[in-house]
Scaffold this active site. Structure first.
Site, PDB file in Angstrom:
ATOM      1  CD  GLU B  13     -14.441   7.834 -12.440  1.00 50.57           C
ATOM      2  OE1 GLU B  13     -13.557   7.519 -11.637  1.00 50.57           O
ATOM      3  OE2 GLU B  13     -14.807   9.017 -12.584  1.00 50.57           O
ATOM      4  CB  CYS B  60     -11.575   8.475 -16.981  1.00 53.31           C
ATOM      5  SG  CYS B  60     -12.966   7.409 -16.612  1.00 53.31           S
ATOM      6  CB  CYS B  63     -14.168   6.529 -20.777  1.00 48.57           C
ATOM      7  SG  CYS B  63     -14.279   7.848 -19.554  1.00 48.57           S
ATOM      8  CG  HIS B  67      -9.171  11.911 -20.919  1.00 54.88           C
ATOM      9  ND1 HIS B  67      -9.633  13.168 -21.186  1.00 54.88           N
ATOM     10  CD2 HIS B  67     -10.117  11.315 -20.147  1.00 54.88           C
ATOM     11  CE1 HIS B  67     -10.804  13.354 -20.577  1.00 54.88           C
ATOM     12  NE2 HIS B  67     -11.114  12.233 -19.943  1.00 54.88           N
ATOM     13  NE  ARG B 480     -19.225   7.697 -18.468  1.00 53.85           N
ATOM     14  CZ  ARG B 480     -18.580   6.568 -18.776  1.00 53.85           C
ATOM     15  NH1 ARG B 480     -17.736   6.542 -19.794  1.00 53.85           N
ATOM     16  NH2 ARG B 480     -18.790   5.456 -18.091  1.00 53.85           N
ATOM     17  CB  SER B 503     -18.691  14.109 -16.967  1.00 50.03           C
ATOM     18  OG  SER B 503     -19.087  12.809 -17.366  1.00 50.03           O
ATOM     19  CB  CYS B 547     -17.437   9.756 -16.599  1.00 48.54           C
ATOM     20  SG  CYS B 547     -15.850   8.949 -16.443  1.00 48.54           S
ATOM     21  CB  CYS B 550     -14.014  12.397 -17.411  1.00 53.82           C
ATOM     22  SG  CYS B 550     -13.314  10.903 -18.073  1.00 53.82           S
TER      23      CYS B 550
END
Lengths: 393, 568
Positions: B13, B60, B63, B67, B480, B503, B547, B550
């Site tokens: 991502e 994101c 995922c 958030h 993640r 990330s 990701c 993120c």
């Protein structure tokens, strides 16, 4: 209907090789015909077109994105993402799914632009930042703006997916820290632009748009934001399963109250369905499983330009909605505003809003508060009655 | 020595660039750079904190829940809202479904092509493939006919001459080691997993209206009504639908994903010797089992230093800080310091080359990611961190599955600290969570049956009920890894918002002390057979499941002094 199974090159032949029956294939074509609002018998036309045509090339660009539209595409069922990627189109570039990386990935994109100039479809996901000389988004060392201009201006058509690519979306929300733009503003010379707004795009609207193109060789009729009428021609409110409760004055007052549990109207807790144009109530999401209002949360207006500024605060109800119990005059929807929107504009300033595409197209609306879409066709005519606009863009 | 640039790193991502130096066939130095920035925290300034989850959720779309969850927890923590039990259960189900679906997609669609040579599958014998498939699993799609069909579909696709997303890849690379039959089996399951993920995620559509970007979150609870006597609420129909989707999902995990994982791993055991990284692991913990202020968590929190599994430290949120010496931001008090997220003062400051460019100057700032540190140490977060902490804390189910996987591969626990360990931990976590989800559905059904229908704490919905000034933090375990949101509210509006993201922990650049981040560390010593085709770099970087969208959004212009950070 022309049947071309014998040529061995068409989709039908491939489907047969993998054990998809003629009946299943025609079922898919009927579903597509229904979704894009075609008359009876059109499914046969779709079938004929899909069976015989070679695979057109598609490249999918991601800029200031969250990959939500890519993920949404993976949820598509009619046809599925696997069918689109393996059978219907040649997806020559898509960072999230492609096997190649780095230089080899960029070489695939460059080859498409060079060798198939004017013949490929470019899908764009995410907004395009113009600040910091393009440094807010680079791929292979090139700025998103440069890539967008190279790829989109040489495409046969561009399909902007999601509200970031269509209208700038979240990165462009006030105060737009990176100077983010939608495709229409970032690349002014696109021949044909189809906007599929929403956060994210509903996968079935994307695949239906692609199938429409594959079937007819042209793009569907659109509203003034370049959105296909088959998907964006009516308001959420007009097709909402809770509309009867609005008309009857039955509202959710508090989360989890009796009205909420009974599926009453979410207008008072902030629903933006009356000023949002999309087909969520009809096709729903995830193969028709559900949709936001169906699970008890108000619509947040995610298909509309600048919804992050114009539809917030999300839980403040719209003001001036005519007639609790009266059918709303759809042409006046544009005069409504959300409670608090005035304050938000005052806080964030109107200056940046003046750059948006919809402003250019909305003469006589200098304040930028007009939500009104192009007037709907009269009577029960479906979208086929509308003049084709997409091909002229 | 050669200098390699991989940009874009695909099958992730977002936008990630890796630069590496290769010396004697091994990576001797590596730099991880994130090349996209949006500034979402700036956009949040002055807005209604109850809206924040929808904004941060769009950090994101992969995922797509994480958030939102961290945001509502942070705001609830600040204003004192207390979600009722049904909201906790619904959130646990949504979080676990996200993790399970995301992990399966990662294994098959983002990571598999680093280990599986699609072109080699064309040489497979379908009957032998059936034999292999039946040997590793009793999954129903395992006949010679089935694999013949898959092979023919693949062959027809290749013959048509338009390779699409499979063009220009490293097919035939010497680091590919699976026999053609294993490659064909993996290709078949790549396609099956595409259908599987679409169906499994209907759990999110039921509980959140749609996926991606579910829309049932509320500060103080959830918007999904619960009522066994209503057609417009979660009722006995939806309970049955959830149970069926979970059962089918678990079946695929047990009979396809895990057997594939072990089968592939058995050919790549040497990858237990590469990609170890920093050896420090951080877990905030997830899945509260009751409503208390410090509820028991199904996946425990903890900190591991220097691969020492004998000692699990308690997580202390005060020890989280961020550096910007090598990030395109600046600190007022100088870029040498590290700041706690609640005291962030970051401003974007791009100092890199003007695009288009070929090389980054890695001696200066070179990434849009900050460098988070815990007690001044780089930390790896994610499935491996979680499974290590759970394993070392005596989590029964995790211990069983880790022990069984190691036994089947004939290796010891030391192999977990590696690229291969990361891949295995992700699979084990998927099974642990998929098994657990049914229990939460039962708990929800029981509540429904005894008339416990509350979904929301309305006592704190009205901003007038909030203190004039409020500060909170929300912690979450995303697929993640460890995710934290910090919020400060003044007069009912957001004054400051800060996210420290998985990330960012894993992919961040060097800190002020020039210590590399986890990706950068993990790449050291990676063998590179052909610098023109750095497949091995992709293996280790993908094992973290990057990701990047993120990771990048770390901007806070609040600048207010905040001294009190509460912990959820």
């Amino acid at each position: 209907m022309s049947q071309d199974d014998g040529t061995g090159g068409g989709l039908r032949a491939e489907l047969e090789r993998r054990g998809v029956s003629r009946r299943e294939f025609m079922g898919f074509c009927s579903a597509m015909a229904a979704l894009i609002g075609l008359p009876k018998g059109a499914s046969a036309m779709i079938a004929a077109a899909l069976e015989t045509k070679a695979k057109p090339t598609l490249v999918w660009l991601e800029f200031q994105d969250c990959a939500g539209n890519t993920e949404s595409f993976l949820r598509a069922s009619k046809p599925s993402a696997a069918e689109v990627v393996l059978d219907l189109l040649s997806v020559d570039y898509h960072e999230t799914i492609m096997a190649a990386a780095g230089f080899h990935a960029e070489a695939a994109l460059e080859a498409t632009v060079r060798d198939k100039k004017g013949q490929y479809v470019a899908v764009v996901e995410g907004s395009i930042p113009t600040g910091a000389d393009g440094a807010y988004c680079t791929i292979g060392g090139k700025s998103a703006l440069q890539i967008a201009r190279d790829v989109c201006s040489n495409a046969a058509a561009v399909v902007a997916v999601g509200t970031c690519a269509t209208f700038g979306g979240l990165p462009a929300a006030a105060p737009n820290p990176t100077g983010a733009l939608g495709v229409a503003d970032a690349v002014p010379n696109i021949k044909t632009l189809i906007n599929l707004s929403a956060c994210p795009v509903n996968a079935e609207n994307l695949t239906a748009t692609l199938v429409f193109f594959l079937t007819y060789g042209r793009w569907p009729a659109t509203d003034r934001y370049n959105r296909p009428l088959f998907a964006y021609g009516k308001s959420i409110h007009d097709n909402c399963e809770r509309r009867a409760h609005f008309d009857a004055g039955q509202y959710v007052e508090q989360w989890g109250d009796d009205g909420h549990r009974q599926g009453f109207c979410l207008y008072k807790v902030g629903c933006k369905g009356p000023v949002t144009f999309q087909n969520c109530p009809n096709i729903r999401w995830n193969e028709g499983t559900n949709w936001p209002i169906g699970c008890g949360h108000p619509c947040i207006g995610c298909a509309e330009p600048d919804f992050w500024d114009r539809m917030t605060p999300f839980y403040s109800h719209l003001t001036g909605v005519p007639g609790f119990g009266d059918a709303a005059d759809i042409d006046k929807i544009g005069l409504w505003a959300t409670a608090g929107v005035g304050a938000a504009f005052a806080a964030h300033g109107l200056v940046h809003l003046g750059k948006r595409a919809y402003h250019r197209k909305t003469e006589g609306d200098p304040q930028g508060t007009d939500f009104t879409p192009k007037p709907e066709p009269s009577g029960d005519d479906d979208t086929a009655a509308e003049p084709e606009k997409g091909a002229e863009q | 020595m050669s200098h390699i640039v991989v940009d874009p790193v695909t099958r992730i991502e977002g936008h990630l660039r890796i630069e590496a130096e290769v010396d004697n066939g091994q990576v001797s130095n590596a730099w991880s750079s994130s090349t996209m920035f949006r500034g979402i925290e700036i956009i949040l300034q002055g807005r209604d904190p109850r809206d924040a989850w929808a904004f941060t959720q769009r950090i994101c779309g992969v995922c797509t829940t994480i958030h939102a969850i961290a945001s509502i927890r942070a705001v609830e923590n600040a204003i004192g809202a207390k979600p009722p039990p049904n909201a906790r259960i619904l959130r646990n189900l949504i979080i676990a479904a996200q993790c399970v679906q995301d992990h399966v997609i990662h294994f098959y669609h983002l990571h598999a092509l680093d280990w599986v040579d699609v072109v080699s599958a064309l040489e497979a014998d379908p009957a032998a493939t059936a034999g292999l498939a039946q040997q590793v699993s009793d999954w129903h799609n395992s006949s010679a006919d089935y694999f013949t069909q898959v092979k023919e579909r693949l062959g027809a696709f290749v013959q048509r001459g338009q390779l699409g997303p499979f063009a220009n890849a490293y097919w035939g690379h010497p680091a590919y080691r699976l026999p053609p039959e294993a490659n064909l089996m993996a290709v078949a399951h790549y396609l099956e997993a595409l259908d599987w993920q679409r169906k499994f995620i209907k759990i999110h559509a039921i509980l959140g209206g749609k996926n991606p970007h579910l829309q049932s979150f509320l500060v103080g609870g959830m918007a999904t009504p619960v009522d066994p006597n209503s057609q417009a609420a979660l009722n006995i129909h939806t309970i049955a639908a959830l149970k069926e989707l979970i059962a089918e999902g678990l079946d695929f995990v047990r009979r396809v994903y895990i057997p594939d994982l072990l089968a592939v791993a058995s050919f790549y055991k040497d990858w237990a010797g590469f990609g170890a990284g920093v050896g420090n692991y951080l877990v905030y913990g997830e899945y509260p089992e009751n409503e208390g202020p410090s509820p028991p968590l199904y996946i425990p929190s903890g900190v591991i230093r220097g691969r020492d599994l004998s000692k699990i430290e308690a997580f202390d949120p005060e020890k989280v800080t961020e550096y910007v010496k090598h990030s395109w931001y600046e600190y007022e008090g100088g870029d040498g310091q590290a700041l706690h997220p609640s005291k962030g003062e970051t401003k974007p400051k791009y100092t890199g080359p003007k695009p288009p460019f070929d090389r980054l100057d890695t001696s200066g700032k070179y990434s849009w990611l900050k460098s988070p540190r815990y007690d001044n140490l780089p930390m790896e977060v994610g499935p491996l961190a979680r499974m290590l902490v759970a394993f070392a804390s005596g989590h029964q189910r995790v211990k069983e599955l880790v022990t069984s996987a190691l036994a089947q591969l004939g290796v010891g626990p030391e192999v977990l600290f590696s690229t291969l360990g990361r891949v295995a931990a992700r699979g084990i976590e998927t099974q642990v969570l998929a098994e657990k989800m049914g229990e939460w559905v039962d708990e929800l059904a029981n509540n429904m049956g005894r008339g416990e229908l509350r979904i929301h704490d309305s006592s704190r919905w009205d901003p007038k009920s909030w203190p004039k000034s409020a500060t909170g933090a929300g912690f979450h375990e995303a697929p993640r890894g460890a995710l934290g949101h910090w919020v400060h509210i003044e007069d009912g509006k957001i004054a400051r918002y800060q996210c420290v993201v998985p990330s960012t922990w894993n992919a961040g650049p060097r800190d002020a002390g020039e210590n590399p981040g986890p990706y950068e560390s993990a790449l050291l010593g990676t063998p590179i057979a052909n610098p023109e085709q750095p497949l091995e770099i992709l293996r280790t970087v993908h094992s973290f499941d990057p990701c990047m969208a993120c990771g990048v959004h770390v901007v806070d212009v609040g600048g207010r002094e905040v001294t009190c950070v509460k912990v959820l």
